[in-house]
Design a protein around this motif. Structure first.
Motif, PDB file in Angstrom:
ATOM      1  N   THR A  43      31.116  35.851  35.626  1.00 43.81           N
ATOM      2  CA  THR A  43      32.287  36.581  36.118  1.00 43.81           C
ATOM      3  C   THR A  43      32.767  37.578  35.069  1.00 43.81           C
ATOM      4  N   ASN A  47      33.346  41.442  35.661  1.00 43.74           N
ATOM      5  CA  ASN A  47      34.643  42.046  35.324  1.00 43.74           C
ATOM      6  C   ASN A  47      34.469  43.229  34.374  1.00 43.74           C
ATOM      7  N   LYS A  52      37.479  45.636  34.777  1.00 41.89           N
ATOM      8  CA  LYS A  52      38.671  44.795  34.969  1.00 41.89           C
ATOM      9  C   LYS A  52      39.140  44.292  33.603  1.00 41.89           C
ATOM     10  N   VAL A  53      38.182  44.122  32.706  1.00 38.19           N
ATOM     11  CA  VAL A  53      38.499  43.767  31.316  1.00 38.19           C
ATOM     12  C   VAL A  53      37.707  44.703  30.407  1.00 38.19           C
ATOM     13  N   TYR A  78      32.635  48.197  44.439  1.00 36.58           N
ATOM     14  CA  TYR A  78      33.574  47.215  44.989  1.00 36.58           C
ATOM     15  C   TYR A  78      33.199  45.844  44.437  1.00 36.58           C
ATOM     16  N   PHE A  79      34.186  45.182  43.863  1.00 37.65           N
ATOM     17  CA  PHE A  79      33.959  43.863  43.288  1.00 37.65           C
ATOM     18  C   PHE A  79      34.687  42.816  44.124  1.00 37.65           C
ATOM     19  N   THR A  81      35.970  39.559  44.212  1.00 37.49           N
ATOM     20  CA  THR A  81      36.286  38.516  43.234  1.00 37.49           C
ATOM     21  C   THR A  81      36.328  37.150  43.921  1.00 37.49           C
ATOM     22  N   LYS A  83      38.583  34.876  43.332  1.00 32.84           N
ATOM     23  CA  LYS A  83      39.972  34.604  43.707  1.00 32.84           C
ATOM     24  C   LYS A  83      40.501  35.720  44.593  1.00 32.84           C
ATOM     25  N   LEU A  85      42.985  38.458  45.375  1.00 33.40           N
ATOM     26  CA  LEU A  85      43.940  39.288  44.638  1.00 33.40           C
ATOM     27  C   LEU A  85      44.749  40.189  45.576  1.00 33.40           C
ATOM     28  N   TYR A  86      44.743  39.863  46.861  1.00 31.02           N
ATOM     29  CA  TYR A  86      45.504  40.666  47.837  1.00 31.02           C
ATOM     30  C   TYR A  86      46.945  40.159  47.914  1.00 31.02           C
ATOM     31  N   PRO A  87      47.898  41.068  48.186  1.00 33.45           N
ATOM     32  CA  PRO A  87      49.298  40.644  48.265  1.00 33.45           C
ATOM     33  C   PRO A  87      49.532  39.552  49.307  1.00 33.45           C
ATOM     34  N   GLU A  88      50.515  38.707  49.023  1.00 35.46           N
ATOM     35  CA  GLU A  88      50.784  37.542  49.880  1.00 35.46           C
ATOM     36  C   GLU A  88      51.071  37.898  51.331  1.00 35.46           C
ATOM     37  N   MET A  90      50.134  40.540  52.995  1.00 31.11           N
ATOM     38  CA  MET A  90      49.189  41.463  53.640  1.00 31.11           C
ATOM     39  C   MET A  90      48.324  40.769  54.690  1.00 31.11           C
TER      40      MET A  90
END
Lengths: 283, 246
Positions: A43, A47, A52-53, A78-79, A81, A83, A85-88, A90
């Motif tokens: 990962t 990233n 991302k890092v 496009y990654f 992930t 987890k 990471l989309y808003p709650e 949405m």
């Protein structure tokens, strides 16, 4: 020239070395399998490719340019992930709408078709979806965004066998229609081995294998037969492992096959990628 | 460049929050208005003031909530940190301008209908008395907008600072900063410096607000703009190397 060039990348988190002087060259329009045990650095590598890092040392170039804060390159990747990471708040539908905004080539109709195939309800909030359906949602975005590079981190997490099968089929269909560079990080090696062309194995932050699946599998073979015959045959050979069922046994050997030495009654098949992986990554 | 899309997303995310905020504010104002009519009947003088304060607090909280969720979502969609930062700043401008304008309009309507005094009129009382109404409205609008901008950028700076901090650092800052300003500094000031340190802070605030020699709202506007710029600059330094923490 390679499409993605990873040069001497080291990434540390405090005292932990996640990646240690990793160098890789990845070609355009190929499907790569990124394999490694938990915490191997898969990962982290994904990233770093998508910025991302930031690397502690080294550089990553895509199409000859550094990925660091490079809008042109990041818009081509496009990654997916592991987890969410989309808003709650949405919903799936609005996530598709915004994906179209950020990835102009995003195919909303294709996303709808895939949603129907996977039985994903577009009106649902992403956070309310089960783990499997969250994976499905992210798979649909990844396949529909039409980015030249897609990175999938544990794409089949939580998916049942039917959905996993559908995913592999759709991935290959998508790839054959619109070739792209795909990197799949997964633990389900057996399933993915039918899809990936090249395999990259990471162990303790270092790349220990980067070759085509075909070549890798030619490094050894599996042999099946009665337990007695197999035990006799494998003496003095480089054995990766064995499986027994009743009186039958299968041995996995890491060495070139010499057909003339195979006794009658033993069946030879190609090497099991998962067995090889376990052998390579066992400490 | 996908800056336009980032701005569109930020405004879209904020739109409903602003509407809910004004809905609640309108309800409170209506309630206060009714109570004033009722109290006037009883010959009790009532006065209301400073309806800009909730807007400032709202924008500060909005700034506090403008980073992590958006950062993770936009990063997932391949948006660079620089574009995200510019997107935040640019999208903040119409938001604060609209909210500043609404506050001024609300304030002026209330002043016509009731015994209301705006925050701006209270702070720059001496300047307001000697200035023409259209100039007051214009300057009050600019002041209010810049104050709102300062509030949202301050919130954004705090949230980006916390995002970059380690857990230990978060604890130290969360306890240390309030303790420094509300306990340690007043204690040291009263015991050792005889109130000079707090007096200096007071003078600094008065000077920056443009209240040192008379009433000068333009000084206040410039101070707030410089403050917002400094905070935005610091926030950018924090954002430009921020890792995506899942």
């Amino acid at each position: 020239m390679s499409y993605i060039e990873i040069s001497n990348i080291t990434k540390t988190f405090g005292n932990t070395i996640a990646l240690d002087n990793v160098s890789l060259k990845l070609d355009q329009n190929k499907i790569y399998g990124l394999l490694g045990r938990n915490g191997a650095g898969k990962t982290t590598l994904l990233n770093l490719i998508t910025n991302k890092v930031f690397p502690t040392e080294g550089e990553i170039k895509v199409d000859g340019e550094s990925v660091v804060e490079n809008d042109k390159l990041l818009s081509k990747m496009y990654f997916m992930t592991e987890k969410n990471l989309y808003p709650e708040h949405m919903t799936v539908k609005s996530a598709f709408k915004w994906s179209k905004e950020f990835y102009p080539d995003f195919d909303e109709n294709y996303a709808k078709v895939l949603s129907e195939k996977f039985l994903l309800k577009n009106s649902k909030k992403i956070k309310s979806l089960s783990t499997g359906y969250q994976s499905i949602f992210k798979i649909i975005v990844a396949l529909s965004c039409n980015a030249p590079v897609i990175l999938l981190d544990e794409p089949v997490l939580g998916l049942d066998a039917n959905h996993r099968d559908l995913f592999y089929k759709e991935l290959l269909k998508n790839y054959s229609e619109k070739p792209k560079t795909i990197i799949i990080s997964t633990h389900l090696i057996e399933e993915a081995s039918d899809v990936i062309e090249d395999v990259i194995v990471i162990k303790d932050g270092k790349v220990i294998m980067n070759d085509s699946v075909e070549k890798v599998l030619l490094q050894g073979y599996s042999v099946s037969g009665t337990a007695v015959a197999i035990d006799e045959f494998i003496v003095g050979k480089n054995v990766l492992g064995t499986d027994s069922l009743g009186g039958l046994k299968t041995a996995y050997l890491l060495e070139k096959i010499d057909q003339t030495t195979i006794p009658v009654g033993l069946e030879v098949t190609k090497l099991d990628l998962q067995k090889l992986f376990i052998h390579m990554t066992n400490s | 460049m996908r800056l336009k899309s980032v701005i569109k997303y930020n405004i879209s995310e904020t739109k409903y929050r602003v509407l809910i905020f004004y809905g609640i504010l309108a309800a409170i104002m209506a309630l206060i208005g009714c109570s004033q009519i009722f109290l006037t009947k009883e010959d009790i003088i009532s006065q209301s003031s400073g309806f800009e304060l909730p807007t400032i607090i709202f924008l500060f909280v909005l700034g506090l909530n403008s980073f992590k969720q958006n950062y993770l979502f936009l990063s997932t969609n391949g948006i660079t940190r620089k574009e995200q930062f510019y997107g935040f700043l640019i999208s903040s401008i119409p938001i604060v301008a609209v909210m500043g304008a609404i506050d001024i309009a609300f304030g002026n309507i209330l002043m016509q209908l009731s015994n209301y005094n705006s925050l701006f009129n209270m702070i720059y009382e001496g300047w307001v008395i000697d200035t023409a109404k259209p100039i007051i409205i214009l300057v009050a609008f600019i002041w209010s907008t810049v104050l709102c901008l300062f509030a949202i950028v301050l919130g954004y700076f705090i949230t980006t600072s916390y995002y970059r901090m380690s857990k230990m650092m978060k604890v130290i800052v969360s306890i240390g900063v309030p303790a420094l300003f509300f306990n340690i500094l007043p204690l040291i000031d009263s015991v050792f410096t005889n109130g000079k340190v707090l007096g200096w802070f007071e003078m600094l605030f008065i000077s920056l607000a443009g209240l040192k020699n008379g009433y000068n709202p333009l000084t206040g506007i410039v101070s707030l703009l410089i403050g917002a710029s400094v905070l935005a600059g610091l926030a950018f330094l924090l954002v430009r190397r921020a890792p995506v923490k899942e």
